[in-house]
Design a protein around this motif. Structure first.
Motif, PDB file in Angstrom:
ATOM      1  N   ALA A   1      -7.168  -0.427   2.561  1.00 49.21           N
ATOM      2  CA  ALA A   1      -7.288  -1.148   1.093  1.00 49.21           C
ATOM      3  C   ALA A   1      -6.717   0.035   0.087  1.00 49.21           C
ATOM      4  CB  ALA A   1      -8.972  -1.280   0.949  1.00 49.21           C
ATOM      5  N   ARG A   2      -6.616   1.121   0.408  1.00 53.49           N
ATOM      6  CA  ARG A   2      -6.158   2.228  -0.590  1.00 53.49           C
ATOM      7  C   ARG A   2      -4.412   1.899  -0.402  1.00 53.49           C
ATOM      8  NH1 ARG A   2      -7.033   7.370   1.848  1.00 53.49           N
ATOM      9  NH2 ARG A   2      -9.073   6.791   1.546  1.00 53.49           N
ATOM     10  N   GLY A   3      -4.151   1.969   0.849  1.00 56.62           N
ATOM     11  CA  GLY A   3      -2.743   1.710   0.921  1.00 56.62           C
ATOM     12  C   GLY A   3      -2.136   3.032   1.520  1.00 56.62           C
ATOM     13  N   ALA A   4      -2.888   4.119   1.469  1.00 53.75           N
ATOM     14  CA  ALA A   4      -2.329   5.544   2.002  1.00 53.75           C
ATOM     15  C   ALA A   4      -3.404   6.200   2.745  1.00 53.75           C
ATOM     16  CB  ALA A   4      -2.031   6.102   0.566  1.00 53.75           C
ATOM     17  N   ILE A   5      -2.771   7.127   3.633  1.00 55.73           N
ATOM     18  CA  ILE A   5      -3.511   8.206   4.290  1.00 55.73           C
ATOM     19  C   ILE A   5      -3.494   9.426   3.576  1.00 55.73           C
ATOM     20  CG2 ILE A   5      -3.472   9.487   6.491  1.00 55.73           C
ATOM     21  CD1 ILE A   5      -2.162   7.248   7.953  1.00 55.73           C
ATOM     22  N   LYS A   6      -4.616   9.975   3.032  1.00 55.35           N
ATOM     23  CA  LYS A   6      -5.070  11.067   2.308  1.00 55.35           C
ATOM     24  C   LYS A   6      -5.038  12.309   3.184  1.00 55.35           C
ATOM     25  CE  LYS A   6      -6.330   9.054  -1.992  1.00 55.35           C
ATOM     26  NZ  LYS A   6      -7.081   8.972  -3.117  1.00 55.35           N
ATOM     27  N   SER A   7      -5.408  12.425   4.398  1.00 54.23           N
ATOM     28  CA  SER A   7      -5.886  13.569   5.053  1.00 54.23           C
ATOM     29  C   SER A   7      -5.412  13.500   6.688  1.00 54.23           C
ATOM     30  CB  SER A   7      -7.393  13.755   5.005  1.00 54.23           C
ATOM     31  OG  SER A   7      -7.935  12.788   5.699  1.00 54.23           O
ATOM     32  N   GLU A   8      -5.443  14.807   7.260  1.00 51.76           N
ATOM     33  CA  GLU A   8      -5.177  14.755   8.649  1.00 51.76           C
ATOM     34  C   GLU A   8      -6.298  14.140   9.375  1.00 51.76           C
ATOM     35  OE1 GLU A   8      -3.857  17.974  11.365  1.00 51.76           O
ATOM     36  OE2 GLU A   8      -3.680  19.038   9.038  1.00 51.76           O
ATOM     37  N   SER A   9      -7.431  13.889   9.196  1.00 49.11           N
ATOM     38  CA  SER A   9      -8.424  13.329   9.883  1.00 49.11           C
ATOM     39  C   SER A   9      -8.367  11.731   9.699  1.00 49.11           C
ATOM     40  CB  SER A   9      -9.769  13.721   9.308  1.00 49.11           C
ATOM     41  OG  SER A   9     -10.339  13.225   7.912  1.00 49.11           O
ATOM     42  N   GLU A  10      -7.905  11.318   8.476  1.00 51.96           N
ATOM     43  CA  GLU A  10      -7.588   9.839   8.497  1.00 51.96           C
ATOM     44  C   GLU A  10      -6.413   9.503   9.129  1.00 51.96           C
ATOM     45  OE1 GLU A  10      -9.260   8.993   3.877  1.00 51.96           O
ATOM     46  OE2 GLU A  10      -7.143   8.851   4.218  1.00 51.96           O
ATOM     47  N   TYR A  11      -5.434  10.551   9.119  1.00 53.61           N
ATOM     48  CA  TYR A  11      -4.084  10.121   9.917  1.00 53.61           C
ATOM     49  C   TYR A  11      -4.337  10.154  11.397  1.00 53.61           C
ATOM     50  CZ  TYR A  11      -0.068  10.799  12.846  1.00 53.61           C
ATOM     51  OH  TYR A  11       0.790  10.409  13.761  1.00 53.61           O
ATOM     52  N   TYR A  12      -5.442  10.953  11.932  1.00 51.20           N
ATOM     53  CA  TYR A  12      -5.772  10.606  13.430  1.00 51.20           C
ATOM     54  C   TYR A  12      -6.596   9.465  13.528  1.00 51.20           C
ATOM     55  CZ  TYR A  12      -3.214  14.924  14.096  1.00 51.20           C
ATOM     56  OH  TYR A  12      -2.300  15.825  14.291  1.00 51.20           O
ATOM     57  N   LEU A  13      -7.516   8.988  12.620  1.00 48.68           N
ATOM     58  CA  LEU A  13      -7.984   7.743  12.880  1.00 48.68           C
ATOM     59  C   LEU A  13      -7.260   6.666  12.812  1.00 48.68           C
ATOM     60  CD1 LEU A  13     -10.776   6.318  12.919  1.00 48.68           C
ATOM     61  CD2 LEU A  13     -10.845   6.257  10.149  1.00 48.68           C
ATOM     62  N   VAL A  14      -6.322   6.795  12.097  1.00 46.99           N
ATOM     63  CA  VAL A  14      -5.250   5.507  12.094  1.00 46.99           C
ATOM     64  C   VAL A  14      -4.558   5.457  13.469  1.00 46.99           C
ATOM     65  CG1 VAL A  14      -3.045   4.654  11.269  1.00 46.99           C
ATOM     66  CG2 VAL A  14      -5.147   5.309   9.680  1.00 46.99           C
ATOM     67  N   ARG A  15      -4.291   6.963  13.626  1.00 52.99           N
ATOM     68  CA  ARG A  15      -3.206   6.883  15.001  1.00 52.99           C
ATOM     69  C   ARG A  15      -4.126   6.583  16.181  1.00 52.99           C
ATOM     70  NH1 ARG A  15       1.550   5.956  16.631  1.00 52.99           N
ATOM     71  NH2 ARG A  15       0.498   5.309  18.573  1.00 52.99           N
ATOM     72  N   HIS A  16      -5.372   6.807  16.255  1.00 50.32           N
ATOM     73  CA  HIS A  16      -6.251   6.428  17.182  1.00 50.32           C
ATOM     74  C   HIS A  16      -6.442   4.673  17.359  1.00 50.32           C
ATOM     75  CE1 HIS A  16      -9.334   6.344  19.907  1.00 50.32           C
ATOM     76  NE2 HIS A  16     -10.069   5.428  19.287  1.00 50.32           N
ATOM     77  N   GLN A  17      -6.462   4.175  16.236  1.00 56.68           N
ATOM     78  CA  GLN A  17      -6.690   2.782  15.899  1.00 56.68           C
ATOM     79  C   GLN A  17      -5.310   2.150  16.689  1.00 56.68           C
ATOM     80  OE1 GLN A  17      -9.438   1.086  15.448  1.00 56.68           O
ATOM     81  NE2 GLN A  17      -8.252  -0.553  16.107  1.00 56.68           N
ATOM     82  N   ILE A  18      -4.081   2.715  16.233  1.00 54.43           N
ATOM     83  CA  ILE A  18      -2.776   2.040  16.811  1.00 54.43           C
ATOM     84  C   ILE A  18      -2.732   2.338  18.232  1.00 54.43           C
ATOM     85  CG2 ILE A  18      -0.371   2.865  16.916  1.00 54.43           C
ATOM     86  CD1 ILE A  18      -0.592   3.666  14.012  1.00 54.43           C
ATOM     87  N   ASP A  19      -3.288   3.332  18.682  1.00 52.77           N
ATOM     88  CA  ASP A  19      -3.277   3.477  20.228  1.00 52.77           C
ATOM     89  C   ASP A  19      -4.000   2.433  20.931  1.00 52.77           C
ATOM     90  OD1 ASP A  19      -1.462   5.585  20.671  1.00 52.77           O
ATOM     91  OD2 ASP A  19      -3.016   7.141  20.482  1.00 52.77           O
ATOM     92  N   VAL A  20      -5.193   2.180  20.378  1.00 48.45           N
ATOM     93  CA  VAL A  20      -6.255   1.180  20.975  1.00 48.45           C
ATOM     94  C   VAL A  20      -5.600  -0.111  20.860  1.00 48.45           C
ATOM     95  CG1 VAL A  20      -8.479   0.028  20.469  1.00 48.45           C
ATOM     96  CG2 VAL A  20      -8.408   2.550  20.532  1.00 48.45           C
ATOM     97  N   LEU A  21      -4.967  -0.746  19.772  1.00 51.36           N
ATOM     98  CA  LEU A  21      -4.289  -1.944  19.442  1.00 51.36           C
ATOM     99  C   LEU A  21      -3.259  -1.994  20.418  1.00 51.36           C
ATOM    100  CD1 LEU A  21      -4.748  -2.440  15.597  1.00 51.36           C
ATOM    101  CD2 LEU A  21      -6.170  -3.542  17.337  1.00 51.36           C
TER     102      LEU A  21
END
Length: 149
Positions: free
Chosen positions: A108-128
Motif C-alpha cells: 500500500a505504501r509502495g516502498a520498502i523502508k527497511s532490511e527486514s521489510e526487504y527480506y519479507l518481500v524477497r521471501h514472498q517472491i520466492d514463495v510465489l
C-alpha cells in the motif's frame, strides 16, 4: 498450546522437512536448532528463564530465517522457503497472518523502508515463484524489490 510450543513445532517441522538436504548451511542450521533445544530444556528445568522469554527469541529468529536462507543456491532456497512456509501454516498460522498484514502495508505504501521489510518481500517472491502463481503480485513485489536496491 503456548507460543513457545507453537514456535518450537514450526522449527522442528521446518528442520524435519529439510533433514535430507545436504547443503552445509542447512546442516549448520539443523545443528544449531538441536543445540538450542537442549539449552532451552536446561534453562527451563532450572527455572532461570520462562517459555515466553524464549518464545520472543524464537519469533525473532523465525522472522530472520528468510534472511539467512537468501545466501542459499536458488533451488535449495526455494525448497527451504517452501518448508518454512508450510511449517508456519501448519503450526502458527497467525504468524503468517501478521506477515501478510506487514506485506499489505508495504504494498500500500509502495516502498520498502527497511532490511527486514526487504527480506519479507524477497521471501514472498520466492514463495510465489515456487508456486508459479499470481503474476500480478509478483510484478508488484519485483517493483518494490527493485526500488529498494
Amino acid at each position: 498450546m503456548s507460543n513457545f510450543d507453537r514456535l518450537t513445532a514450526v522449527l522442528d517441522d521446518f528442520h524435519d522437512q529439510l533433514a535430507q538436504e545436504p547443503h552445509e548451511l542447512i546442516g549448520r542450521l539443523r545443528n544449531a536448532w538441536k543445540s538450542s533445544k537442549q539449552e532451552y530444556a536446561k534453562v527451563l528445568a532450572a527455572g532461570s528463564v520462562t517459555k515466553s522469554v524464549i518464545a520472543s527469541g524464537l519469533e525473532q529468529g523465525l522472522r530472520e530465517t528468510p534472511l539467512v536462507l537468501q545466501s542459499l543456491p536458488k533451488e535449495v532456497r526455494i525448497a527451504s522457503n517452501r518448508a518454512l512456509a508450510s511449517a508456519i501454516t501448519r503450526h502458527a498460522p497467525d504468524f503468517r497472518a501478521k506477515d501478510q498484514e506487514r506485506l499489505a502495508k508495504i504494498i500500500a505504501r509502495g516502498a520498502i523502508k527497511s532490511e527486514s521489510e526487504y527480506y519479507l518481500v524477497r521471501h514472498q517472491i520466492d514463495v510465489l515463484e515456487d508456486a508459479n502463481s499470481d503474476t500480478s503480485m509478483l510484478s508488484t513485489l519485483y517493483a518494490l524489490e527493485h526500488g529498494f536496491q
